[in-house]
Design an enzyme around this catalytic site. Structure first.
Site, PDB file in Angstrom:
ATOM      1  N   HIS A   1     -15.234  -2.223   3.579  1.00 44.22           N
ATOM      2  CA  HIS A   1     -14.877  -3.104   4.689  1.00 44.22           C
ATOM      3  C   HIS A   1     -15.276  -4.553   4.401  1.00 44.22           C
ATOM      4  O   HIS A   1     -14.670  -5.485   4.940  1.00 44.22           O
ATOM      5  CB  HIS A   1     -15.548  -2.634   5.981  1.00 44.22           C
ATOM      6  CG  HIS A   1     -14.933  -1.388   6.545  1.00 44.22           C
ATOM      7  ND1 HIS A   1     -13.574  -1.241   6.729  1.00 44.22           N
ATOM      8  CD2 HIS A   1     -15.497  -0.224   6.967  1.00 44.22           C
ATOM      9  CE1 HIS A   1     -13.319  -0.055   7.244  1.00 44.22           C
ATOM     10  NE2 HIS A   1     -14.465   0.586   7.397  1.00 44.22           N
ATOM     11  N   GLU A   2     -16.275  -4.753   3.579  1.00 40.99           N
ATOM     12  CA  GLU A   2     -16.715  -6.115   3.273  1.00 40.99           C
ATOM     13  C   GLU A   2     -15.962  -6.740   2.106  1.00 40.99           C
ATOM     14  O   GLU A   2     -16.170  -7.907   1.776  1.00 40.99           O
ATOM     15  CB  GLU A   2     -18.214  -6.116   2.964  1.00 40.99           C
ATOM     16  CG  GLU A   2     -18.605  -5.296   1.756  1.00 40.99           C
ATOM     17  CD  GLU A   2     -20.076  -4.929   1.768  1.00 40.99           C
ATOM     18  OE1 GLU A   2     -20.826  -5.546   0.995  1.00 40.99           O
ATOM     19  OE2 GLU A   2     -20.475  -4.040   2.536  1.00 40.99           O
TER      20      GLU A   2
ATOM     21  N   ARG B   1     -13.295  12.035   1.775  1.00 42.92           N
ATOM     22  CA  ARG B   1     -12.636  10.742   1.550  1.00 42.92           C
ATOM     23  C   ARG B   1     -13.428  10.003   0.469  1.00 42.92           C
ATOM     24  O   ARG B   1     -14.521   9.478   0.704  1.00 42.92           O
ATOM     25  CB  ARG B   1     -12.561   9.928   2.835  1.00 42.92           C
ATOM     26  CG  ARG B   1     -11.644   8.693   2.719  1.00 42.92           C
ATOM     27  CD  ARG B   1     -11.360   8.120   4.097  1.00 42.92           C
ATOM     28  NE  ARG B   1     -10.635   6.871   4.035  1.00 42.92           N
ATOM     29  CZ  ARG B   1      -9.306   6.754   4.054  1.00 42.92           C
ATOM     30  NH1 ARG B   1      -8.553   7.840   4.122  1.00 42.92           N
ATOM     31  NH2 ARG B   1      -8.727   5.569   4.013  1.00 42.92           N
TER      32      ARG B   1
ATOM     33  N   ARG C   1     -13.157  -8.648   0.089  1.00 40.04           N
ATOM     34  CA  ARG C   1     -12.307  -9.774   0.484  1.00 40.04           C
ATOM     35  C   ARG C   1     -10.858  -9.578   0.015  1.00 40.04           C
ATOM     36  O   ARG C   1     -10.034 -10.478   0.132  1.00 40.04           O
ATOM     37  CB  ARG C   1     -12.879 -11.074  -0.103  1.00 40.04           C
ATOM     38  CG  ARG C   1     -14.211 -11.480   0.524  1.00 40.04           C
ATOM     39  CD  ARG C   1     -14.034 -11.772   1.998  1.00 40.04           C
ATOM     40  NE  ARG C   1     -15.265 -12.269   2.627  1.00 40.04           N
ATOM     41  CZ  ARG C   1     -15.977 -11.578   3.496  1.00 40.04           C
ATOM     42  NH1 ARG C   1     -15.614 -10.350   3.812  1.00 40.04           N
ATOM     43  NH2 ARG C   1     -17.063 -12.087   4.045  1.00 40.04           N
TER      44      ARG C   1
ATOM     45  N   GLN D   1     -13.264  13.779  11.482  1.00 40.49           N
ATOM     46  CA  GLN D   1     -13.937  12.929  10.499  1.00 40.49           C
ATOM     47  C   GLN D   1     -15.385  12.713  10.932  1.00 40.49           C
ATOM     48  O   GLN D   1     -15.648  12.369  12.090  1.00 40.49           O
ATOM     49  CB  GLN D   1     -13.219  11.586  10.377  1.00 40.49           C
ATOM     50  CG  GLN D   1     -13.748  10.728   9.235  1.00 40.49           C
ATOM     51  CD  GLN D   1     -13.050   9.381   9.154  1.00 40.49           C
ATOM     52  OE1 GLN D   1     -13.426   8.436   9.840  1.00 40.49           O
ATOM     53  NE2 GLN D   1     -12.027   9.294   8.319  1.00 40.49           N
TER      54      GLN D   1
ATOM     55  N   ARG E   1      -1.057   1.610   3.539  1.00 44.37           N
ATOM     56  CA  ARG E   1       0.255   0.943   3.598  1.00 44.37           C
ATOM     57  C   ARG E   1       1.403   1.912   3.293  1.00 44.37           C
ATOM     58  O   ARG E   1       2.374   1.566   2.611  1.00 44.37           O
ATOM     59  CB  ARG E   1       0.283  -0.258   2.650  1.00 44.37           C
ATOM     60  CG  ARG E   1      -0.479  -1.460   3.167  1.00 44.37           C
ATOM     61  CD  ARG E   1       0.227  -2.132   4.331  1.00 44.37           C
ATOM     62  NE  ARG E   1       1.421  -2.855   3.912  1.00 44.37           N
ATOM     63  CZ  ARG E   1       2.445  -3.144   4.716  1.00 44.37           C
ATOM     64  NH1 ARG E   1       2.433  -2.750   5.977  1.00 44.37           N
ATOM     65  NH2 ARG E   1       3.484  -3.811   4.264  1.00 44.37           N
TER      66      ARG E   1
ATOM     67  N   TYR F   1     -19.412   2.954   3.930  1.00 50.22           N
ATOM     68  CA  TYR F   1     -20.335   3.607   4.852  1.00 50.22           C
ATOM     69  C   TYR F   1     -21.475   4.258   4.069  1.00 50.22           C
ATOM     70  O   TYR F   1     -21.544   4.170   2.851  1.00 50.22           O
ATOM     71  CB  TYR F   1     -19.586   4.628   5.707  1.00 50.22           C
ATOM     72  CG  TYR F   1     -18.608   4.011   6.681  1.00 50.22           C
ATOM     73  CD1 TYR F   1     -19.058   3.212   7.726  1.00 50.22           C
ATOM     74  CD2 TYR F   1     -17.235   4.223   6.558  1.00 50.22           C
ATOM     75  CE1 TYR F   1     -18.161   2.635   8.621  1.00 50.22           C
ATOM     76  CE2 TYR F   1     -16.332   3.654   7.454  1.00 50.22           C
ATOM     77  CZ  TYR F   1     -16.803   2.864   8.477  1.00 50.22           C
ATOM     78  OH  TYR F   1     -15.916   2.298   9.361  1.00 50.22           O
TER      79      TYR F   1
ATOM     80  N   ALA G   1      -2.283   6.801   9.406  1.00 51.87           N
ATOM     81  CA  ALA G   1      -3.084   6.708  10.628  1.00 51.87           C
ATOM     82  C   ALA G   1      -2.389   5.794  11.620  1.00 51.87           C
ATOM     83  O   ALA G   1      -1.778   6.249  12.583  1.00 51.87           O
ATOM     84  CB  ALA G   1      -4.493   6.204  10.309  1.00 51.87           C
TER      85      ALA G   1
END
Length: 249
Positions: free
Chosen positions: A166-167, A128, A169, A14, A202, A80, A224
């Protein structure tokens, strides 16, 4: 890479640029907009640095190929750098790398096209793709589907699913999230491409994975953390001993 090949497997590396998530004062981004989870405000990338970064992605892929990898996964999700170019949430540029989805997507497409030209036709390129940003001013589904089709045209081998920045909520991998909760997103892309589409997030039991494939939600599944929780996951699943798997929480 030799160890993986000795076990008759294939391995992809990656490659990513952390963009405004970088934890240092020289963080870079399409625009100088600080992330809510970042320590530093990023520097807006000048035109020359955008082009150099594209070349750096290509170089990373060629170095992976020289190191014996069978392919690379280009990280275009989770907020990213590549993902940051694609949304109004983080891209306020007024040049040819901003203002519109067409311009913002040029960054991702230039990276993939450059990699394919450099590594030849047989090297695997996984992309991705952020299929659900879960942030304000994220991509529309029309934009996501169009980008997937253009990535395919540029030489991508496999489309992997990215869920949430990632940010964001909104939880995406915590135990409170039902197993396979986001495979409906991947399913929306099924039948729209000629390349395999991978479901993620999940999926931590063989039974969950099998249900996803049987429903036609994806061509493949990705895990993962479940392999970190139990490195013998696949061996136990193949031996019909899934009850013995140390299930990732």
């Amino acid at each position: 890479t030799n160890a993986v090949h000795d076990a008759d497997g294939k391995i992809c590396m990656q490659i990513l640029h952390s963009g405004r998530y970088a934890n240092h004062p020289l963080a870079l981004a399409p625009s100088a907009i600080k992330s809510v989870i970042g320590r530093f405000s990023p520097w807006s990338m000048p035109h020359w640095l955008v082009n150099r970064t594209i070349r750096n992605f290509v170089r990373a892929a060629t170095l992976a190929q020289k190191a014996g990898y069978d392919g690379v996964e280009v990280m275009g999700s989770e907020g990213y750098l590549i993902n940051e170019f694609l949304t109004k949430h983080s891209n306020k540029r007024h040049d040819e790398w901003g203002k519109s989805f067409e311009n913002g997507s040029r960054f991702a497409l230039s990276i993939v096209s450059g990699i394919r030209s450099a590594v030849g036709p047989n090297f695997i390129i996984v992309y991705r793709l952020s299929m659900l940003d879960l942030i304000e001013n994220g991509q529309s589904w029309e934009e996501i589907e169009l980008l997937a089709k253009r990535l395919q045209e540029c030489g991508v081998t496999i489309i992997n699913t990215g869920i949430g920045w990632h940010e964001s909520r909104i939880p995406t991998i915590a135990q409170m999230v039902p197993r396979g909760a986001f495979t409906w997103v991947t399913r929306r892309l099924m039948g729209k491409l000629k390349i395999p589409v991978v479901a993620t997030n999940r999926i931590n039991t063989p039974e969950t994975a099998e249900e996803i494939l049987q429903r036609g939600d994806a061509d493949m599944v990705s895990m993962a953390r479940p392999f970190l929780a139990d490195p013998d996951f696949i061996l136990k699943a193949a031996a019909n001993k899934s009850a013995e798997i140390n299930t990732c929480i």
